[in-house]
Scaffold this motif. Sequence first.
Motif, short mmCIF file in Angstrom:
data_model
loop_
_atom_site.label_atom_id
_atom_site.label_comp_id
_atom_site.label_asym_id
_atom_site.label_seq_id
_atom_site.Cartn_x
_atom_site.Cartn_y
_atom_site.Cartn_z
N MET A 106 0.99 -0.78 -0.05
CA MET A 106 0.26 -0.22 -0.28
C MET A 106 1.41 0.90 -0.23
O MET A 106 1.28 1.77 0.86
N ILE A 107 0.54 2.24 -0.76
CA ILE A 107 1.13 3.81 -0.53
C ILE A 107 0.27 4.65 -0.55
O ILE A 107 -0.73 4.85 -0.82
N GLU A 108 0.75 5.94 0.63
CA GLU A 108 -0.37 6.09 0.99
C GLU A 108 0.18 7.96 0.65
O GLU A 108 0.77 8.02 0.87
N VAL A 109 0.05 8.58 -0.05
CA VAL A 109 0.02 9.84 -0.38
C VAL A 109 -0.66 10.63 0.29
O VAL A 109 -2.04 10.82 -0.19
N GLN A 110 -0.16 12.02 0.89
CA GLN A 110 -0.44 12.90 1.45
C GLN A 110 -0.30 14.23 1.28
O GLN A 110 1.01 14.77 1.81
N GLN A 111 -0.64 15.11 0.71
CA GLN A 111 -0.82 16.58 0.71
C GLN A 111 0.56 16.77 -0.61
O GLN A 111 1.51 17.63 0.47
N LEU A 112 1.29 15.84 -0.65
CA LEU A 112 3.05 15.78 -1.53
C LEU A 112 3.19 16.99 -1.52
O LEU A 112 2.63 16.80 -3.57
N THR A 113 4.40 17.64 -1.59
CA THR A 113 4.58 18.38 -2.39
C THR A 113 6.01 18.73 -2.61
O THR A 113 6.72 18.20 -1.53
N LYS A 114 6.79 18.95 -4.26
CA LYS A 114 7.57 18.63 -4.41
C LYS A 114 8.25 20.31 -5.01
O LYS A 114 7.06 20.73 -6.52
N ARG A 115 9.35 21.17 -4.58
CA ARG A 115 9.33 22.12 -5.69
C ARG A 115 11.14 22.21 -5.32
O ARG A 115 11.63 21.96 -4.54
N TYR A 116 11.25 22.62 -7.00
CA TYR A 116 13.05 23.05 -7.14
C TYR A 116 13.07 24.52 -7.61
O TYR A 116 12.34 25.06 -8.86
N GLY A 117 13.12 24.46 -6.32
CA GLY A 117 13.10 26.72 -6.40
C GLY A 117 11.86 26.96 -6.96
O GLY A 117 10.60 27.10 -5.91
N GLU A 118 11.51 27.83 -8.24
CA GLU A 118 10.48 28.64 -7.95
C GLU A 118 9.71 27.05 -8.54
O GLU A 118 7.89 27.37 -8.83
N LYS A 119 10.22 26.46 -9.23
CA LYS A 119 9.46 25.45 -9.86
C LYS A 119 8.91 24.23 -9.20
O LYS A 119 9.26 24.05 -8.04
N THR A 120 7.04 24.13 -8.94
CA THR A 120 6.30 23.12 -8.56
C THR A 120 6.32 22.33 -9.14
O THR A 120 5.60 22.00 -10.20
#
Length: 311
Positions: free
Chosen positions: A1-15
Amino acid sequence: MIEVQQLTKRYGEKTAVDRLDFVVRPGTVTGFLGPNGAGKSTTMRMIVGLDAPTSGSVKVNGKRYAQHSAPLQEIGALLEARSIHPGRSAFDHLMVQAHTHGIPRRRVEEVIELTGLQAVARKRAGAFSLGMGQRLGIAAALLGDPATVMLDEPVNGLDPDGVLWIRNLLTGLAEEGRTVFVSSHLMSEMALVADHLIIVGRGRLLADTTVRELVRMHGGDAVTVASDQPARLREILSGPGVEISGEVGSEHLHVTGLSARAIGLKAAEHGIALFELSSRTVSLEQAFMELTHDAVEYHGAGTVDTSGRAA
Ligand SMILES: Nc1ncnc2c1ncn2[C@@H]1O[C@H](COP(=O)(O)OP(=O)(O)OP(=O)(O)O)[C@@H](O)[C@H]1O
């Protein structure tokens, strides 16, 4: 099972990944789809702890990847950037990983057989074809006999035999009750192998649905039927789960929820002559294009989307 919650990754300005929420469940193959640059690989890297989320969290089999004492036994992953020592044989490559994880030699032999690498297992991995390299990557992913398997573009560059092999492998793993999460650009391939779909565009969740539901939402299996008694035909065809539309004064009706065959038979039963009876099935490819049109970052010059607009 994989549970992803509000997952966010930003590289500088880039989301790259933007507040993603989804769950990948065991026992089925879940396809992970999205146009180029949608954030699929970044999400997969965060699932196995290769990239740290800017915010949000992801759990594998109930815990964060780093909290597992034997992560290889929890999740096996094939990611796009593979690192295989070119001078090492496939067997040695797998043995090194097995040693560091307390996995017996017997299991190395098993995965070599499972991935059809017996004949080349002692050859240098550097001389492997793309297909052999993919098989070796999958062998490594399965080494720990993990409950969750995650593969990034596993059919890339494979010949038809290889594609069929992967398809059977994935459905087999799901039938064994494992969680199988696979990214691909090939919608036609996903239609054959996946039951559930997670679709992303520009880092955002666009759909978390089944293949059937996605196709249904985008026009589904509609039938167009024409007769000189549309009002009567509408009455006859009406029933639970059946949707009928048609313009006033037109001989044409558009019906969902009934097959062309069922409509033809009902019309004949009531002595209504039909002038036209045609089915229209929206392919997964069309549904995907419609859903992701606005999320595609790079349109080729002159390409036309399924709605006929120039992109
Ligand atoms: N290390 C990084 N530094 C800066 N930007 C990055 C980095 N990794 C990814 N990105 C950007 O984040 C976005 C998402 O990339 P990602 O590779 O996750 O997408 P993808 O859906 O896997 O694409 P593809 O289908 O082309 O493999 C892209 O715009 C990409 O350029």
